[in-house]
Design a protein around this motif. Structure first.
Motif, mmCIF file in Angstrom:
data_model
loop_
_atom_site.group_PDB
_atom_site.id
_atom_site.type_symbol
_atom_site.label_atom_id
_atom_site.label_comp_id
_atom_site.label_asym_id
_atom_site.label_seq_id
_atom_site.Cartn_x
_atom_site.Cartn_y
_atom_site.Cartn_z
ATOM 1 N N GLN A 4 -14.336 3.730 102.527
ATOM 2 C CA GLN A 4 -12.841 3.244 102.825
ATOM 3 C C GLN A 4 -11.770 3.712 102.162
ATOM 4 O O GLN A 4 -11.211 4.527 101.035
ATOM 5 N N PHE A 29 -14.040 -5.821 103.262
ATOM 6 C CA PHE A 29 -14.153 -5.033 102.261
ATOM 7 C C PHE A 29 -15.512 -5.227 101.702
ATOM 8 O O PHE A 29 -16.307 -3.651 101.512
ATOM 9 N N SER A 32 -18.498 -4.698 103.860
ATOM 10 C CA SER A 32 -18.215 -2.724 103.892
ATOM 11 C C SER A 32 -19.271 -2.416 103.562
ATOM 12 O O SER A 32 -19.892 -0.904 104.131
ATOM 13 N N ALA A 115 -13.157 2.986 96.236
ATOM 14 C CA ALA A 115 -13.613 2.185 96.991
ATOM 15 C C ALA A 115 -15.235 2.000 96.297
ATOM 16 O O ALA A 115 -15.131 0.039 95.834
#
Length: 177
Positions: A4, A29, A32, A115
């Motif tokens: 990220q 988010f 991912s 992240a």
């Protein structure tokens, strides 16, 4: 899992002191990270970076909601999230993220990616057992709750009063010490 990029904080050009970063976290988010437990997400993340000459201190604070399915009724509902994480970043010879609250990055690095820490903080902030608030206060009406109520064992007056005399004799053994 893709890296990220928006969660990479460049610290090399920053002055010493506190700096604030704000992020908006949505369902993509979590996708991912290939995590599909949430139907949706609307979380505001604030990161306070305190830069000193020898280390970085990161205070992460997340407030918002994630939409999850109830474990009892499978009805979707918004679960509130309020999570905090304190992370210390130090400089060393090689990268080391074995500790939950201490990250060691090589001396030549100029940015830190948070992240993975954000992901873990948010996933752990959601309770293991997800129960719709309507189930708790009795306002939710659903087929699943009706079926559970119908299948619940009935307690009758006969079952309560009728004792097997063999068990009474055994219970005396417990009290005759």
């Amino acid at each position: 899992m893709m890296k990220q990029k928006e969660f990479s904080i460049p610290f090399s050009g920053l002055k010493q002191g506190k700096h604030e970063f704000k992020y908006k976290i949505e369902k993509k988010f979590f996708e991912s990270f290939e995590y599909d437990e949430f139907n949706g997400a609307d979380i505001d993340l604030t990161v306070i970076l305190n830069k000193t000459s020898t280390m970085l201190e990161l205070d992460l604070r997340a407030l918002g909601v994630v939409n999850v399915d109830c474990d009892l009724t499978s009805e979707p509902f918004d679960q509130k999230i309020d999570a905090k994480l304190e992370l210390v970043v130090k400089f060393g010879d090689e990268y080391n993220d074995e500790d939950d609250e201490l990250l060691i990055i090589p001396h030549g690095e100029h940015q830190v990616n948070i992240a993975q820490y954000v992901y873990e903080m948010l996933v752990l902030a959601v309770p293991q057992k997800r129960i719709h608030p309507g189930v708790v206060d009795g306002t939710l009406k659903s087929e699943a709750l009706d079926k559970l109520a119908a299948l619940q064992p009935k307690e009758t007056k006969e079952n309560k009063e009728e004792n097997d005399p063999r068990w009474d004799t055994l219970k005396k053994l417990l009290t005759d010490k």
